[in-house]
Design a protein around this motif. Structure first.
Motif, PDB file in Angstrom:
ATOM      1  N   SER A   1       0.798  -1.002  -0.127  1.00 34.24           N
ATOM      2  CA  SER A   1      -0.024   0.120  -0.201  1.00 34.24           C
ATOM      3  C   SER A   1       0.851   1.251  -0.143  1.00 34.24           C
ATOM      4  CB  SER A   1      -1.098   0.185   1.232  1.00 34.24           C
ATOM      5  OG  SER A   1      -1.850  -1.102   1.217  1.00 34.24           O
ATOM      6  N   LEU A   2       1.900   1.147   0.756  1.00 41.18           N
ATOM      7  CA  LEU A   2       2.851   2.562   0.974  1.00 41.18           C
ATOM      8  C   LEU A   2       3.324   2.701  -0.525  1.00 41.18           C
ATOM      9  CD1 LEU A   2       4.216   1.987   4.368  1.00 41.18           C
ATOM     10  CD2 LEU A   2       2.738   3.906   3.550  1.00 41.18           C
ATOM     11  N   GLY A   3       3.747   1.438  -1.080  1.00 37.41           N
ATOM     12  CA  GLY A   3       4.628   1.491  -2.200  1.00 37.41           C
ATOM     13  C   GLY A   3       3.694   2.112  -3.445  1.00 37.41           C
ATOM     14  N   ALA A   4       2.268   1.753  -3.375  1.00 36.30           N
ATOM     15  CA  ALA A   4       1.591   2.130  -4.428  1.00 36.30           C
ATOM     16  C   ALA A   4       0.979   3.574  -4.400  1.00 36.30           C
ATOM     17  CB  ALA A   4       0.176   1.279  -4.372  1.00 36.30           C
ATOM     18  N   VAL A   5       1.042   3.980  -3.084  1.00 35.01           N
ATOM     19  CA  VAL A   5       0.612   5.523  -2.803  1.00 35.01           C
ATOM     20  C   VAL A   5       2.002   6.151  -3.236  1.00 35.01           C
ATOM     21  CG1 VAL A   5       0.260   7.153  -1.077  1.00 35.01           C
ATOM     22  CG2 VAL A   5      -0.964   5.018  -0.840  1.00 35.01           C
ATOM     23  N   LEU A   6       3.160   5.655  -2.957  1.00 29.66           N
ATOM     24  CA  LEU A   6       4.359   6.402  -3.064  1.00 29.66           C
ATOM     25  C   LEU A   6       4.546   6.601  -4.948  1.00 29.66           C
ATOM     26  CD1 LEU A   6       6.894   5.242  -0.579  1.00 29.66           C
ATOM     27  CD2 LEU A   6       6.310   7.794  -0.964  1.00 29.66           C
TER      28      LEU A   6
ATOM     29  N   MET B   1       3.474   7.197 -18.728  1.00 28.05           N
ATOM     30  CA  MET B   1       3.780   7.292 -17.594  1.00 28.05           C
ATOM     31  C   MET B   1       2.837   6.607 -16.600  1.00 28.05           C
ATOM     32  SD  MET B   1       4.707   9.836 -14.585  1.00 28.05           S
ATOM     33  CE  MET B   1       2.981  10.322 -14.950  1.00 28.05           C
ATOM     34  N   TRP B   2       1.580   7.237 -16.465  1.00 25.89           N
ATOM     35  CA  TRP B   2       0.410   6.398 -15.938  1.00 25.89           C
ATOM     36  C   TRP B   2       0.406   5.143 -16.044  1.00 25.89           C
ATOM     37  CZ3 TRP B   2      -1.056   8.068 -11.420  1.00 25.89           C
ATOM     38  CH2 TRP B   2      -0.976   9.607 -10.899  1.00 25.89           C
ATOM     39  N   ALA B   3       0.440   4.853 -17.343  1.00 23.42           N
ATOM     40  CA  ALA B   3      -0.094   3.299 -17.806  1.00 23.42           C
ATOM     41  C   ALA B   3       1.211   2.380 -16.971  1.00 23.42           C
ATOM     42  CB  ALA B   3       0.204   3.249 -19.280  1.00 23.42           C
ATOM     43  N   MET B   4       2.402   3.016 -17.302  1.00 25.34           N
ATOM     44  CA  MET B   4       3.217   2.129 -16.565  1.00 25.34           C
ATOM     45  C   MET B   4       3.252   1.866 -15.029  1.00 25.34           C
ATOM     46  SD  MET B   4       6.683   3.160 -19.153  1.00 25.34           S
ATOM     47  CE  MET B   4       7.706   3.670 -17.597  1.00 25.34           C
ATOM     48  N   ALA B   5       2.951   3.312 -14.344  1.00 24.76           N
ATOM     49  CA  ALA B   5       2.884   3.076 -12.840  1.00 24.76           C
ATOM     50  C   ALA B   5       1.856   2.229 -12.397  1.00 24.76           C
ATOM     51  CB  ALA B   5       2.503   4.557 -12.277  1.00 24.76           C
TER      52      ALA B   5
ATOM     53  N   LEU C   1       0.534  -0.205 -14.183  1.00 25.55           N
ATOM     54  CA  LEU C   1       0.906  -1.612 -14.575  1.00 25.55           C
ATOM     55  C   LEU C   1       2.035  -2.221 -13.440  1.00 25.55           C
ATOM     56  CD1 LEU C   1       0.824  -4.079 -16.471  1.00 25.55           C
ATOM     57  CD2 LEU C   1       2.955  -2.984 -17.553  1.00 25.55           C
ATOM     58  N   ALA C   2       2.778  -1.458 -13.075  1.00 23.57           N
ATOM     59  CA  ALA C   2       3.558  -1.950 -11.748  1.00 23.57           C
ATOM     60  C   ALA C   2       2.885  -2.139 -10.477  1.00 23.57           C
ATOM     61  CB  ALA C   2       4.426  -0.713 -11.677  1.00 23.57           C
ATOM     62  N   ILE C   3       2.117  -1.357 -10.290  1.00 23.47           N
ATOM     63  CA  ILE C   3       1.204  -1.347  -8.788  1.00 23.47           C
ATOM     64  C   ILE C   3       0.520  -2.736  -9.179  1.00 23.47           C
ATOM     65  CG2 ILE C   3      -0.738  -0.762  -7.760  1.00 23.47           C
ATOM     66  CD1 ILE C   3       0.166   1.978  -8.106  1.00 23.47           C
ATOM     67  N   VAL C   4      -0.423  -2.993 -10.428  1.00 22.50           N
ATOM     68  CA  VAL C   4      -0.900  -4.538 -10.495  1.00 22.50           C
ATOM     69  C   VAL C   4      -0.226  -5.408 -10.440  1.00 22.50           C
ATOM     70  CG1 VAL C   4      -2.724  -5.433 -12.197  1.00 22.50           C
ATOM     71  CG2 VAL C   4      -3.018  -2.986 -11.864  1.00 22.50           C
ATOM     72  N   VAL C   5       0.945  -5.502 -11.199  1.00 21.01           N
ATOM     73  CA  VAL C   5       1.900  -6.649 -11.323  1.00 21.01           C
ATOM     74  C   VAL C   5       2.102  -6.931  -9.877  1.00 21.01           C
ATOM     75  CG1 VAL C   5       3.809  -7.460 -12.225  1.00 21.01           C
ATOM     76  CG2 VAL C   5       2.464  -6.313 -13.753  1.00 21.01           C
ATOM     77  N   ILE C   6       2.913  -5.823  -9.254  1.00 17.95           N
ATOM     78  CA  ILE C   6       3.417  -6.349  -7.606  1.00 17.95           C
ATOM     79  C   ILE C   6       2.142  -6.842  -6.997  1.00 17.95           C
ATOM     80  CG2 ILE C   6       4.196  -5.070  -5.619  1.00 17.95           C
ATOM     81  CD1 ILE C   6       5.711  -3.140  -7.712  1.00 17.95           C
ATOM     82  N   PHE C   7       1.079  -6.450  -7.057  1.00 15.38           N
ATOM     83  CA  PHE C   7      -0.026  -6.861  -6.334  1.00 15.38           C
ATOM     84  C   PHE C   7      -0.413  -8.416  -6.683  1.00 15.38           C
ATOM     85  CE2 PHE C   7      -4.698  -7.802  -5.854  1.00 15.38           C
ATOM     86  CZ  PHE C   7      -4.779  -7.775  -4.444  1.00 15.38           C
ATOM     87  N   VAL C   8      -0.296  -8.599  -7.911  1.00 12.19           N
ATOM     88  CA  VAL C   8      -0.804  -9.970  -8.511  1.00 12.19           C
ATOM     89  C   VAL C   8       0.524 -11.039  -8.130  1.00 12.19           C
ATOM     90  CG1 VAL C   8      -0.908 -11.417 -10.479  1.00 12.19           C
ATOM     91  CG2 VAL C   8      -2.203  -9.436 -10.415  1.00 12.19           C
TER      92      VAL C   8
END
Length: 113
Positions: A68-73, A93-97, A99-106
Protein backbone atom coordinates in the motif's frame (compact mmCIF):
# COMPACT_ATOMS: atom_id res chain seq x y z
CA UNK A 1 19.21 -4.36 8.89
CA UNK A 2 17.72 -2.74 5.81
CA UNK A 3 17.64 0.83 7.05
CA UNK A 4 20.98 1.77 8.58
CA UNK A 5 21.71 4.91 10.54
CA UNK A 6 23.53 6.31 7.49
CA UNK A 7 20.48 5.76 5.29
CA UNK A 8 18.19 7.38 7.83
CA UNK A 9 20.50 10.37 8.14
CA UNK A 10 20.72 10.76 4.35
CA UNK A 11 16.93 10.53 4.01
CA UNK A 12 16.48 13.10 6.76
CA UNK A 13 19.14 15.39 5.27
CA UNK A 14 17.44 15.24 1.88
CA UNK A 15 14.07 15.89 3.52
CA UNK A 16 15.39 18.98 5.32
CA UNK A 17 16.82 20.40 2.09
CA UNK A 18 13.60 19.72 0.16
CA UNK A 19 11.47 21.17 2.97
CA UNK A 20 13.65 24.30 3.04
CA UNK A 21 13.28 24.76 -0.72
CA UNK A 22 9.49 24.28 -0.46
CA UNK A 23 8.99 26.59 2.51
CA UNK A 24 7.11 29.23 0.49
CA UNK A 25 4.72 26.77 -1.15
CA UNK A 26 2.40 24.97 1.31
CA UNK A 27 1.39 22.31 -1.26
CA UNK A 28 5.00 21.45 -2.06
CA UNK A 29 5.87 21.38 1.63
CA UNK A 30 2.98 19.04 2.41
CA UNK A 31 4.11 16.80 -0.47
CA UNK A 32 7.67 16.66 0.90
CA UNK A 33 6.50 15.97 4.46
CA UNK A 34 4.08 13.25 3.39
CA UNK A 35 6.68 11.55 1.17
CA UNK A 36 9.20 11.60 4.02
CA UNK A 37 6.67 10.18 6.49
CA UNK A 38 5.63 7.41 4.09
CA UNK A 39 9.24 6.47 3.33
CA UNK A 40 10.09 6.25 7.03
CA UNK A 41 6.97 4.15 7.61
CA UNK A 42 7.79 1.96 4.60
CA UNK A 43 11.30 1.25 5.83
CA UNK A 44 10.01 0.61 9.36
CA UNK A 45 7.48 -1.91 8.00
CA UNK A 46 10.19 -3.63 5.95
CA UNK A 47 12.52 -3.89 8.94
CA UNK A 48 9.80 -5.12 11.27
CA UNK A 49 8.55 -7.61 8.69
CA UNK A 50 11.99 -9.21 8.57
CA UNK A 51 11.80 -9.96 12.30
CA UNK A 52 8.31 -11.51 12.26
CA UNK A 53 7.91 -15.31 11.82
CA UNK A 54 7.28 -16.27 8.19
CA UNK A 55 3.87 -17.91 8.56
CA UNK A 56 2.30 -15.40 10.93
CA UNK A 57 -0.67 -13.18 10.18
CA UNK A 58 1.41 -10.14 11.13
CA UNK A 59 3.81 -10.89 8.28
CA UNK A 60 0.91 -10.75 5.80
CA UNK A 61 -0.29 -7.49 7.30
CA UNK A 62 3.18 -5.99 6.89
CA UNK A 63 3.18 -7.12 3.26
CA UNK A 64 -0.14 -5.35 2.72
CA UNK A 65 1.24 -2.22 4.38
CA UNK A 66 4.40 -2.31 2.27
CA UNK A 67 2.42 -2.78 -0.95
CA UNK A 68 0.00 0.00 0.00
CA UNK A 69 2.75 2.45 0.89
CA UNK A 70 4.63 1.58 -2.30
CA UNK A 71 1.51 2.08 -4.40
CA UNK A 72 0.75 5.45 -2.81
CA UNK A 73 4.35 6.60 -3.24
CA UNK A 74 4.23 5.48 -6.88
CA UNK A 75 1.02 7.44 -7.46
CA UNK A 76 2.31 10.55 -5.71
CA UNK A 77 5.58 10.63 -7.64
CA UNK A 78 3.73 9.94 -10.89
CA UNK A 79 1.38 12.85 -10.21
CA UNK A 80 4.29 15.23 -9.56
CA UNK A 81 6.13 14.12 -12.68
CA UNK A 82 2.99 14.31 -14.83
CA UNK A 83 2.82 18.05 -14.21
CA UNK A 84 5.91 18.65 -16.34
CA UNK A 85 5.47 16.08 -19.13
CA UNK A 86 3.64 16.41 -22.46
CA UNK A 87 0.26 14.66 -22.66
CA UNK A 88 1.46 11.60 -24.61
CA UNK A 89 4.22 10.97 -22.10
CA UNK A 90 1.80 11.46 -19.20
CA UNK A 91 -0.41 8.72 -20.58
CA UNK A 92 2.55 6.35 -20.95
CA UNK A 93 3.86 7.19 -17.48
CA UNK A 94 0.48 6.57 -15.80
CA UNK A 95 0.08 3.32 -17.73
CA UNK A 96 3.48 2.13 -16.52
CA UNK A 97 2.81 3.19 -12.92
CA UNK A 98 -0.57 1.43 -12.94
CA UNK A 99 0.92 -1.68 -14.49
CA UNK A 100 3.65 -1.78 -11.84
CA UNK A 101 1.11 -1.53 -9.02
CA UNK A 102 -1.08 -4.26 -10.50
CA UNK A 103 1.81 -6.62 -11.30
CA UNK A 104 3.29 -6.27 -7.82
CA UNK A 105 -0.14 -6.95 -6.31
CA UNK A 106 -0.68 -10.05 -8.46
CA UNK A 107 2.79 -11.45 -7.85
CA UNK A 108 2.85 -10.55 -4.16
CA UNK A 109 -0.63 -11.60 -3.12
CA UNK A 110 -2.41 -13.72 -5.73
CA UNK A 111 0.39 -15.91 -7.10
CA UNK A 112 2.07 -16.32 -3.71
CA UNK A 113 0.77 -19.52 -2.15
Amino acid sequence: MLMTAFNISMLTFTFVIAAYKAKGDPWALSFVVSIYAMLVLLFWCLNTSDRVPHDSKAKKMYHVAVWSLGAVLNIMFSYKVSNVLPFAMVFIMWAMASLAIVVIFVVGFILRT
